[in-house]
Enzyme design. Structure first.
Site: not given
Ligand code: 8YV
Length: 310
Positions: A276, A258, A229
């Site tokens: 991301h 983001e 993150r």
């Molecule tokens: C994706 C993520 O950005 O798993 C996470 O926490 O940040 C990534 O897998 C997101 O969740 C997809 O919706």
């Protein structure tokens, strides 16, 4: 059918199942979201969202009959878990099914930034090869790899980096039962690393812990890789360290705000930036979506939740 407010995009095959099981409202497509929530918020039984965006606490509170927030991702840092508990809202995520992808990208970004692959691509496509010398990059094998966070993703990264015949050290809240060297202090870990890979979960405890002293310790020959993150890194300090040369390079898949990326990073030669995408493969997003659907269907069928957070 229960009513679901959708805050993220999903693969078509996942969306079609969701549409068959819920009355779905896409938050991003609401002409006046605030007005809709005021008028219809009490109708919402479930929310589907992503790990990168979660759900604002104000929105969750504005849905008085909300029963479950299903995250299509492993990170739950964008969901106020205490507020969810207080409101009696279950929260689920999608761990494990995305671990390989995220770890694969961490290794890909490590190789990419150390070997300057993005420069090499541009060098060829710009037609420079016939007339210019590309120069040299940095060897990856045999390097000292530091990992911040030895959870599922950190361990998967370590397993992959073990194949590079270097050394693997890590820091976490406590030593783990893993065959790597535990370093309690993050600055010391950075000082002893050529590449520092951020794999920690985002929380108030990890906010901006990759700060100026850590980046200075990683040093002018060091590289930071972040697939966790953006909030875990002091982004202002990162930009300054890259600009001054205090830090050699960075490969970043995640950012504080983001999709906005600090403008200073966009012009830098010593960064490799991706939007991301760590879990963004067809196979993994399908698996994530199926697990999110399983959590939702289990909840409304009164079955135990496969992957509960709250
Ligand atoms: C994706 C993520 O950005 O798993 C996470 O926490 O940040 C990534 O897998 C997101 O969740 C997809 O919706």
């Amino acid at each position: 059918m229960p009513t679901l407010l959708q805050l993220t995009s999903l693969r078509p095959e996942i969306q079609s199942v969701l549409d068959s099981q819920f009355t779905v409202h896409h938050y991003a497509k609401l002409p006046d979201a605030a007005a809709w929530v005021t008028a219809h918020g009490a109708e919402v039984d479930a929310v589907a969202t992503g790990g990168g965006n979660g759900i604002p606490t104000a929105l969750m509170v504005a849905l008085p009959n909300l029963k479950i927030v299903a995250i299509n991702g492993v990170g739950f840092d964008k969901v106020d878990l205490e507020a969810a508990r207080a409101q009696g809202v279950r929260v689920t995520n999608t761990p494990d099914v995305l671990t390989d992808d995220v770890a694969d990208l961490a290794v890909g970004l490590t190789i990419g930034i150390m070997r300057r692959l993005h420069h090499a691509h541009r060098f060829v496509t710009a037609g420079h090869w016939p007339t210019k010398d590309w120069g040299l990059a940095r060897k990856v094998s045999g390097k000292r790899f530091g990992i911040l966070g030895m959870g599922r993703i950190g361990q998967a990264v370590a397993r992959r980096l073990s194949g590079f015949d270097g050394t693997i050290s890590y820091t976490d809240v406590a030593a783990k039962d893993v065959p790597y060297h535990f370093v309690p202090d993050l600055v010391q870990l950075a000082a002893g690393s050529d590449v520092l890979v951020v794999c920690a979960a985002a929380s108030t405890a990890t906010r901006a812990i990759v700060n100026g002293p850590v980046l200075d310790a990683l040093g002018p020959e060091g590289a930071l890789v972040n697939i966790a993150r953006g909030s875990i890194v002091d982004e202002v300090a990162l930009v300054a360290a890259l600009q001054s040369g205090a830090l050699g390079a960075a490969a970043l898949d995640v950012f504080v705000d983001e999709p906005n990326v600090p403008a200073a990073l966009l012009g830098m030669e010593n960064v490799l930036l991706t939007p991301h995408i760590a879990s963004a493969t067809t196979e993994t997003r399908r698996a994530m979506g199926m697990l999110m659907l399983d959590n939702l269907s289990s909840f409304f069928a009164g079955r135990p939740l496969p992957t509960p957070v709250v």
